[in-house]
Design a protein around this motif. Structure first.
Motif, PDB file in Angstrom:
ATOM      1  N   LYS A 207       0.804  -1.272  -0.068  1.00 26.12           N
ATOM      2  CA  LYS A 207       0.053  -0.091  -0.130  1.00 26.12           C
ATOM      3  C   LYS A 207       0.708   1.329   0.007  1.00 26.12           C
ATOM      4  CE  LYS A 207      -3.820   0.179   0.518  1.00 26.12           C
ATOM      5  NZ  LYS A 207      -4.721   0.005   1.691  1.00 26.12           N
ATOM      6  N   ASN A 208       2.096   1.187   0.777  1.00 25.51           N
ATOM      7  CA  ASN A 208       2.623   2.319   0.891  1.00 25.51           C
ATOM      8  C   ASN A 208       4.430   2.625   0.277  1.00 25.51           C
ATOM      9  OD1 ASN A 208       0.674   3.855   2.176  1.00 25.51           O
ATOM     10  ND2 ASN A 208       1.096   2.585   3.843  1.00 25.51           N
ATOM     11  N   MET A 209       4.711   1.237  -0.307  1.00 28.62           N
ATOM     12  CA  MET A 209       6.105   1.267  -0.627  1.00 28.62           C
ATOM     13  C   MET A 209       6.188   2.041  -1.877  1.00 28.62           C
ATOM     14  SD  MET A 209       5.647  -2.676  -2.552  1.00 28.62           S
ATOM     15  CE  MET A 209       7.159  -2.462  -3.356  1.00 28.62           C
ATOM     16  N   PHE A 210       7.474   2.411  -1.996  1.00 28.37           N
ATOM     17  CA  PHE A 210       7.782   3.542  -3.209  1.00 28.37           C
ATOM     18  C   PHE A 210       7.348   2.962  -4.431  1.00 28.37           C
ATOM     19  CE2 PHE A 210      10.572   5.439  -6.520  1.00 28.37           C
ATOM     20  CZ  PHE A 210       9.888   6.592  -6.314  1.00 28.37           C
ATOM     21  N   ILE A 211       6.811   3.551  -5.391  1.00 27.50           N
ATOM     22  CA  ILE A 211       6.475   3.193  -6.907  1.00 27.50           C
ATOM     23  C   ILE A 211       6.684   4.506  -7.596  1.00 27.50           C
ATOM     24  CG2 ILE A 211       5.061   2.151  -8.431  1.00 27.50           C
ATOM     25  CD1 ILE A 211       3.278   0.938  -6.426  1.00 27.50           C
ATOM     26  N   GLU A 212       7.239   4.164  -8.682  1.00 24.89           N
ATOM     27  CA  GLU A 212       7.786   5.676  -9.514  1.00 24.89           C
ATOM     28  C   GLU A 212       6.221   6.164  -9.976  1.00 24.89           C
ATOM     29  OE1 GLU A 212      10.218   7.020 -10.231  1.00 24.89           O
ATOM     30  OE2 GLU A 212      11.969   5.556  -9.810  1.00 24.89           O
ATOM     31  N   ARG A 213       6.512   7.617  -9.915  1.00 23.64           N
ATOM     32  CA  ARG A 213       4.968   8.238 -10.155  1.00 23.64           C
ATOM     33  C   ARG A 213       4.422   7.962 -11.680  1.00 23.64           C
ATOM     34  NH1 ARG A 213       2.611  13.697 -10.690  1.00 23.64           N
ATOM     35  NH2 ARG A 213       0.650  13.607  -9.728  1.00 23.64           N
ATOM     36  N   MET A 305      -1.728  -2.276  -4.383  1.00 27.34           N
ATOM     37  CA  MET A 305      -0.775  -1.788  -5.123  1.00 27.34           C
ATOM     38  C   MET A 305      -1.432  -0.663  -5.985  1.00 27.34           C
ATOM     39  SD  MET A 305       2.202  -2.512  -5.884  1.00 27.34           S
ATOM     40  CE  MET A 305       3.532  -3.875  -5.195  1.00 27.34           C
ATOM     41  N   GLU A 306      -2.709  -0.859  -6.444  1.00 27.96           N
ATOM     42  CA  GLU A 306      -3.451  -0.032  -7.254  1.00 27.96           C
ATOM     43  C   GLU A 306      -3.755   1.194  -6.157  1.00 27.96           C
ATOM     44  OE1 GLU A 306      -4.245  -3.319  -7.095  1.00 27.96           O
ATOM     45  OE2 GLU A 306      -3.723  -3.895  -9.139  1.00 27.96           O
ATOM     46  N   VAL A 307      -4.289   1.151  -5.341  1.00 30.36           N
ATOM     47  CA  VAL A 307      -4.589   2.016  -3.922  1.00 30.36           C
ATOM     48  C   VAL A 307      -3.535   3.050  -4.084  1.00 30.36           C
ATOM     49  CG1 VAL A 307      -5.278   2.847  -1.912  1.00 30.36           C
ATOM     50  CG2 VAL A 307      -6.606   1.164  -3.054  1.00 30.36           C
ATOM     51  N   ASN A 308      -2.276   2.269  -3.876  1.00 29.94           N
ATOM     52  CA  ASN A 308      -0.895   3.052  -3.958  1.00 29.94           C
ATOM     53  C   ASN A 308      -0.776   3.966  -5.087  1.00 29.94           C
ATOM     54  OD1 ASN A 308       1.904   3.822  -3.791  1.00 29.94           O
ATOM     55  ND2 ASN A 308       2.535   1.944  -3.105  1.00 29.94           N
ATOM     56  N   ALA A 309      -0.985   3.265  -6.185  1.00 31.48           N
ATOM     57  CA  ALA A 309      -0.729   4.045  -7.460  1.00 31.48           C
ATOM     58  C   ALA A 309      -1.679   5.172  -7.454  1.00 31.48           C
ATOM     59  CB  ALA A 309      -1.063   2.970  -8.647  1.00 31.48           C
ATOM     60  N   PHE A 310      -2.954   5.334  -7.178  1.00 33.05           N
ATOM     61  CA  PHE A 310      -4.013   6.276  -7.352  1.00 33.05           C
ATOM     62  C   PHE A 310      -3.377   7.281  -6.223  1.00 33.05           C
ATOM     63  CE2 PHE A 310      -6.787   3.604  -9.660  1.00 33.05           C
ATOM     64  CZ  PHE A 310      -7.523   4.697 -10.250  1.00 33.05           C
ATOM     65  N   GLN A 311      -3.042   7.011  -5.029  1.00 33.49           N
ATOM     66  CA  GLN A 311      -2.734   7.981  -3.981  1.00 33.49           C
ATOM     67  C   GLN A 311      -1.414   8.766  -4.438  1.00 33.49           C
ATOM     68  OE1 GLN A 311      -2.335   5.353  -0.804  1.00 33.49           O
ATOM     69  NE2 GLN A 311      -4.338   5.988   0.221  1.00 33.49           N
TER      70      GLN A 311
END
Ligand code: UDP
Length: 415
Positions: A207-213, A305-311
């Protein structure tokens, strides 16, 4: 036996990269002092809300510290969860007249009795989350060697009297109660130990790990968003207190000033929330009227992961709650340096301090106005993003919560 959630072990040392050394050292030392302690959290759903989200990362970290931590989930049928949703709403101040009925009170208690019979009681400390399992301890009078803590995750500062009077004796049967802030403690709660501690997020979960914007924006594009146009997002259970229709109204108002604005409403269905289906259907009807409004849920592939990406990929995250225990979603967005416009309610102002407090809103109009302002001022967004991440890093990462909980347990066990 009750369902025990299957979880692993994780190492607190990874937090040395983000948290103060003193904090992690204290957590490790508390773990050593309490080594072998058998601790069990109990709640009413394995997924779909803040408590479940917390426990998924909390329990493995406790295990990594040497504590024998588990998480058991109580069972309940539709009727029970309809009653407990009424109790949940009533703790936040909504009327729940049904509690006058003997049959309703009896059904709640019968469920707790049945769950108490199925509980694995081989623990030194139980932490009971929220009202659903609040009477378990009452039905385990012989199990007195364990310490029992009731943890309230909602804003119970002004509970509906009749419900509070019903629940209060069961809550007072615990050794301690925990609230997010002092203001949430009901005035007449009589317990020797009342502690306060805010929830927290785990920086390393999916949910919170770093993913490139850039990757996040691609993911949104795959879902049908136009990445050249602004996107605002609200993530929350389909629940009246999250004010989804207020968010939709604010979006419509903002769209008049920001043509092309897109809205994502991401929601989840929790096992213990029978109201969410109707709420989802009503929001879906609104979404169908507008090609720039999208609704997603955990049942349609919206995972962590998807929520992470939206946030991360949204220009602004909205959380227009009118009551809010804490709002992990706010901390999650701030951690990702995304600016947040949120309801001035419950635990949200604890997180949105300093310059962020200018984006706490009390009305739909104010919400729309702040969204528009931020969409036209990316430099302000950038500054707020940095400030938000600093606040979360300092106060709302999970090692601080582990420290607070272990300190309380240690003092309950007599040092
Ligand atoms: N959440 C999610 N998917 C959704 C809706 C919510 O993963 O569709 C998560 C959200 O990211 C957060 C938690 O559920 O971690 C909600 O916690 P919060 O404290 O904001 O609200 P609560 O549900 O406890 O009232």
């Amino acid at each position: 036996m009750l369902h025990k959630i299957s979880l692993g072990i994780s190492d607190i040392d990874r937090y040395r990269r983000v948290c103060h050394r003193e904090l992690i050292d204290e957590v490790v030392s508390l773990g050593e002092e309490l080594k072998g302690l058998r601790l069990c959290h109990i709640n009413s759903t394995p997924f779909g809300g803040g408590v479940a989200e917390l426990l998924v990362s909390f329990i493995p970290l406790l295990r990594g510290l040497g504590i024998s931590a588990d998480w058991q989930v109580i069972r309940g049928d539709h009727r029970f969860f309809t009653i407990t949703k009424g109790l949940h709403n009533a703790l936040q101040g909504a009327p729940f007249e049904a509690i006058k009925k003997e049959s309703i009170r009896r059904a709640y208690l019968a469920n707790n009795l049945a769950n108490a019979r199925e509980l694995d009681t081989d623990y030194d400390v139980f932490i009971i989350n929220d009202p659903q399992p609040a009477a378990l301890r009452h039905f385990l009078p012989d199990h007195n060697s364990a310490k029992w803590i009731w943890r309230c995750h909602v804003d119970s500062s002004q509970p509906y009297d009749m419900v509070w009077n019903f629940l209060r004796p069961y809550i007072e049967g615990h050794d301690a109660a925990v609230f997010t802030t002092r203001e949430f403690v009901p005035k007449d709660l009589c317990l020797a130990r009342i502690a306060t501690m805010a929830p927290a997020i785990c920086a390393f979960t999916s949910k919170n790990m770093f993913i490139e914007r850039e990757l996040c924006r691609q993911l949104l594009e795959n879902l049908g968003f136009d990445r050249s146009r602004p996107i605002i997002t609200q993530v929350s259970r389909f629940d009246r207190w999250k004010d989804p229709f207020g968010t939709i109204a604010a979006y419509r108002m903002a769209k008049k000033k920001v043509p092309g604005l897109q809205l994502a409403m991401i929601g989840s269905f929790a096992q213990d929330d029978p109201e969410s289906g109707d709420m989802y259907a009503a929001i879906n009807t609104e979404a169908n009227k507008d090609g720039d409004m999208f609704i997603y849920s955990n049942l349609t592939g919206m995972g962590n992961m998807e929520v992470n990406a939206f946030q991360r990929a949204s220009d602004v995250v909205v959380q227009k709650s009118i009551r809010e225990g804490f709002g992990l979603v706010v901390a999650e967005a701030l951690w990702k340096e995304t600016p947040v416009v949120a309801g001035n309610a419950g635990g949200i102002p604890l997180q949105m301090t300093g310059g962020l407090s200018d984006y706490l809103v009390d009305s739909i109009e104010e919400c729309a106005e702040k969204i528009v302002f931020l969409l036209y001022h990316p430099e302000v967004c950038h500054r707020l993003g940095e400030e938000g991440k600093r606040i979360v890093t300092k106060n709302f990462l999970i090692p601080r919560l582990i420290r607070d909980e272990l300190r309380l347990i240690k003092s309950l066990l007599g040092g």
